[in-house]
Scaffold this active site. Structure first.
Site, mmCIF file in Angstrom:
data_model
loop_
_atom_site.group_PDB
_atom_site.id
_atom_site.type_symbol
_atom_site.label_atom_id
_atom_site.label_comp_id
_atom_site.label_asym_id
_atom_site.label_seq_id
_atom_site.Cartn_x
_atom_site.Cartn_y
_atom_site.Cartn_z
ATOM 1 N N ARG A 121 24.045 13.825 -13.277
ATOM 2 C CA ARG A 121 22.793 13.929 -14.081
ATOM 3 C C ARG A 121 22.276 12.465 -14.433
ATOM 4 O O ARG A 121 21.368 12.414 -15.406
ATOM 5 C CB ARG A 121 22.617 14.578 -15.429
ATOM 6 C CG ARG A 121 23.019 16.197 -15.279
ATOM 7 C CD ARG A 121 22.860 17.185 -16.334
ATOM 8 N NE ARG A 121 23.137 18.479 -16.009
ATOM 9 C CZ ARG A 121 24.083 19.046 -16.220
ATOM 10 N NH1 ARG A 121 25.328 18.434 -16.493
ATOM 11 N NH2 ARG A 121 24.329 20.484 -15.708
ATOM 12 N N LYS A 143 10.170 4.885 -7.469
ATOM 13 C CA LYS A 143 10.266 5.931 -6.503
ATOM 14 C C LYS A 143 11.532 6.236 -5.532
ATOM 15 O O LYS A 143 11.932 5.113 -4.803
ATOM 16 C CB LYS A 143 8.890 5.737 -5.872
ATOM 17 C CG LYS A 143 7.439 6.243 -6.176
ATOM 18 C CD LYS A 143 6.455 6.208 -5.489
ATOM 19 C CE LYS A 143 5.274 6.882 -6.140
ATOM 20 N NZ LYS A 143 3.994 6.784 -5.195
ATOM 21 N N GLU A 185 2.408 -4.568 3.883
ATOM 22 C CA GLU A 185 2.788 -4.253 2.604
ATOM 23 C C GLU A 185 2.326 -5.321 1.582
ATOM 24 O O GLU A 185 1.658 -5.313 0.519
ATOM 25 C CB GLU A 185 3.894 -3.527 1.870
ATOM 26 C CG GLU A 185 4.550 -2.438 2.519
ATOM 27 C CD GLU A 185 3.960 -1.199 2.188
ATOM 28 O OE1 GLU A 185 2.972 -1.247 0.977
ATOM 29 O OE2 GLU A 185 4.196 0.014 2.131
ATOM 30 N N LYS A 227 2.665 -5.590 -8.094
ATOM 31 C CA LYS A 227 3.089 -4.113 -8.115
ATOM 32 C C LYS A 227 3.837 -3.851 -9.636
ATOM 33 O O LYS A 227 3.639 -2.841 -10.164
ATOM 34 C CB LYS A 227 4.267 -3.800 -7.340
ATOM 35 C CG LYS A 227 4.748 -2.350 -7.143
ATOM 36 C CD LYS A 227 5.417 -1.784 -5.945
ATOM 37 C CE LYS A 227 5.656 -0.457 -5.827
ATOM 38 N NZ LYS A 227 6.444 0.371 -4.783
ATOM 39 N N GLU A 237 2.158 7.910 -11.817
ATOM 40 C CA GLU A 237 0.717 8.340 -11.192
ATOM 41 C C GLU A 237 0.193 9.123 -12.276
ATOM 42 O O GLU A 237 -0.582 10.171 -11.788
ATOM 43 C CB GLU A 237 1.008 8.699 -9.873
ATOM 44 C CG GLU A 237 1.512 7.818 -8.939
ATOM 45 C CD GLU A 237 1.489 8.034 -7.422
ATOM 46 O OE1 GLU A 237 0.999 9.179 -7.344
ATOM 47 O OE2 GLU A 237 1.793 7.258 -6.484
ATOM 48 N N ARG A 242 -1.429 3.749 -10.398
ATOM 49 C CA ARG A 242 -0.459 3.735 -9.548
ATOM 50 C C ARG A 242 -0.981 4.241 -8.159
ATOM 51 O O ARG A 242 -0.358 3.628 -6.980
ATOM 52 C CB ARG A 242 0.714 4.377 -10.089
ATOM 53 C CG ARG A 242 1.873 4.246 -9.167
ATOM 54 C CD ARG A 242 3.299 4.243 -9.429
ATOM 55 N NE ARG A 242 4.219 4.269 -8.710
ATOM 56 C CZ ARG A 242 5.669 3.745 -8.934
ATOM 57 N NH1 ARG A 242 6.004 3.961 -10.239
ATOM 58 N NH2 ARG A 242 6.189 3.447 -7.910
ATOM 59 N N ASN A 246 -1.031 3.390 -2.991
ATOM 60 C CA ASN A 246 -0.912 4.181 -1.560
ATOM 61 C C ASN A 246 -1.830 3.977 -0.660
ATOM 62 O O ASN A 246 -1.833 4.963 0.223
ATOM 63 C CB ASN A 246 -0.929 6.100 -2.060
ATOM 64 C CG ASN A 246 0.301 6.230 -3.037
ATOM 65 O OD1 ASN A 246 1.522 5.866 -2.526
ATOM 66 N ND2 ASN A 246 0.236 6.904 -3.888
ATOM 67 N N HIS A 249 -1.304 5.111 3.192
ATOM 68 C CA HIS A 249 -0.306 5.967 3.312
ATOM 69 C C HIS A 249 -0.594 7.353 3.695
ATOM 70 O O HIS A 249 0.263 7.980 4.165
ATOM 71 C CB HIS A 249 0.599 5.803 1.758
ATOM 72 C CG HIS A 249 1.448 4.449 1.790
ATOM 73 N ND1 HIS A 249 0.684 3.192 1.470
ATOM 74 C CD2 HIS A 249 2.813 4.602 1.740
ATOM 75 C CE1 HIS A 249 2.056 2.260 1.464
ATOM 76 N NE2 HIS A 249 2.868 3.061 1.363
ATOM 77 N N HIS A 253 1.515 8.303 6.728
ATOM 78 C CA HIS A 253 2.584 9.130 6.908
ATOM 79 C C HIS A 253 2.083 10.255 8.063
ATOM 80 O O HIS A 253 3.117 10.677 8.434
ATOM 81 C CB HIS A 253 2.363 9.855 5.405
ATOM 82 C CG HIS A 253 3.243 9.128 4.309
ATOM 83 N ND1 HIS A 253 3.262 9.407 3.030
ATOM 84 C CD2 HIS A 253 3.967 8.058 4.447
ATOM 85 C CE1 HIS A 253 3.853 8.627 2.253
ATOM 86 N NE2 HIS A 253 4.577 7.466 3.420
ATOM 87 N N HIS A 267 7.646 2.327 9.299
ATOM 88 C CA HIS A 267 6.736 2.515 8.083
ATOM 89 C C HIS A 267 5.672 1.566 7.716
ATOM 90 O O HIS A 267 4.625 2.075 7.641
ATOM 91 C CB HIS A 267 7.500 3.007 6.753
ATOM 92 C CG HIS A 267 6.700 3.033 5.606
ATOM 93 N ND1 HIS A 267 6.197 4.229 5.316
ATOM 94 C CD2 HIS A 267 6.727 2.458 4.496
ATOM 95 C CE1 HIS A 267 5.543 4.215 4.075
ATOM 96 N NE2 HIS A 267 5.668 3.091 3.566
#
Length: 366
Positions: A121, A143, A185, A227, A237, A242, A246, A249, A253, A267
């Site tokens: 946890r 993330k 990036e 960032k 987000e 935020r 993306n 992206h 993706h 990527h």
């Protein structure tokens, strides 16, 4: 040493940027080693190129380490590898007070952070990114995720690192193609809200790829500062700020899905093509000057990055690519937000894009 703080109210942390940091990282990690030992997660490539030096500096500091090695590439970010990793952590008697070390690129950081989030946890972890893409993007912001059959990063959680250690000298271990993928990036931060930084990237591209240590350090620091600022303003987000990160992206993706989340398209390469597509789509909608879209594509092409579907090795039609997009985790009430642009440094979130029109645009790009 440049120290950049990510100012989150409940769990702030620092990002250290210094050339040569890896050489004495053992001293930095001593407070994070429980009973003189730390647990390290890496991949096959980093295990050969970086791990021996890393282990040596740990030994010099009196720290023992146990290491788990993932397959290189997106294959390392799967349910199977997550099960292997969590089983290993339990075999190592990981405790919630431990700090698991993610030594590698974005894949290593993503799966290690997710494993740290769910094991017992919640354990802490430290990011030591070894690729440019990880240094300027995925190691910062919390993330974490793995891929699933339905798409990229669809199973994950927000789990902030306790510390991020960035050594720009590690970029010398990268093939040019990986360096270029990370550069996409870097350029992204200029496209979001900093036209002057975009111009810095354009003016210093040759020096950056030529190995100029000062230019590389400046690019990393300015990217991380951007960032950190955006993450601090909108960690999960909730406000849409935020989401600006993306850019490229949503298109990207879909391109990765069409190429099987493989080394056929890294990527960062997908993000580069995605950003070029986002700017050209913005031109189609009458939002962005055509010259700005051309300038974006030209800079990315100079870096050896794809800017079209064919350059990215994508053969799917628009409807197929849009179907990939429908699995995007940002999908809400049947609507998919898109990052579009009014110009370089003027990215914004649009919630009224018609996916059928996106499909028609992609068909026109084929």
């Amino acid at each position: 040493m440049t120290v950049i703080s990510v100012d989150l109210s409940n769990r702030p942390y620092d990002i250290h940027v210094r050339a040569g940091l890896l050489a004495d990282v053992g001293a930095v990690l001593t407070p994070y080693a429980r009973n003189g030992r730390i647990l390290v997660v890496t991949d096959e490539n980093v295990a050969q190129a970086v791990l021996p030096k890393f282990e040596a500096t740990l030994r010099d500091a009196g720290i023992a380490c146990a290491t788990f090695t993932l397959p290189a590439g997106e294959a390392g970010k799967s349910w199977t590898q997550l099960e292997r990793l969590t089983d290993w952590l339990l075999e190592q008697h990981v405790e919630r007070s431990d700090h698991i070390i993610a030594l590698g690129g974005g894949v290593v950081g993503d799966i290690t952070g997710f494993a740290a989030h769910i094991i017992k946890r919640g354990c802490a972890f430290v990011q030591i990114p070894t690729t440019l893409l990880a240094q300027v993007d995925s190691s910062v912001g919390g993330k974490t995720a793995i891929n699933s059959a339905a798409g990229k990063n669809l199973v994950g959680a927000f789990h902030q690192p306790a510390l991020v250690l960035i050594d720009p000298e590690l970029l010398s271990t990268l093939p040019t193609r990986q360096l270029a993928a990370g550069f996409a990036e870097v350029v992204k931060y200029g496209l979001i809200d900093d036209k002057a930084f975009f111009e810095f990237c354009a003016d210093n591209l040759d020096s950056f790829f030529g190995g100029d240590p000062d230019i590389r350090a400046q690019a990393i620091i300015r990217s991380v500062q951007s960032k950190a600022r955006i993450v601090a303003a909108d960690e999960t987000e909730r406000t849409g700020t935020r989401a600006l990160l993306n850019l490229g992206h949503t298109f990207g993706h879909a391109l990765e899905a069409d190429t099987g989340f493989s080394d056929r398209l890294f990527h960062g390469e997908a993000v580069a093509a995605g950003m070029a597509l986002a700017f050209r789509y913005s031109v189609r909608l009458g939002l962005c000057p055509a010259q700005d879209a051309q300038n974006v594509a030209q800079l990315l092409q100079r870096a050896g990055l794809p800017t079209t579907l064919s350059e990215a090795g994508v053969t799917a039609n628009g409807a197929t690519l849009v179907d990939y997009m429908r699995h995007d985790k940002k999908m809400s009430a049947g609507t998919l937000p898109f990052l579009l642009a009014r110009g370089i440094g003027q990215t914004f979130l649009s919630k009224d894009v018609v996916l059928d029109d996106v499909a028609a645009f992609l068909d026109s790009e084929a």
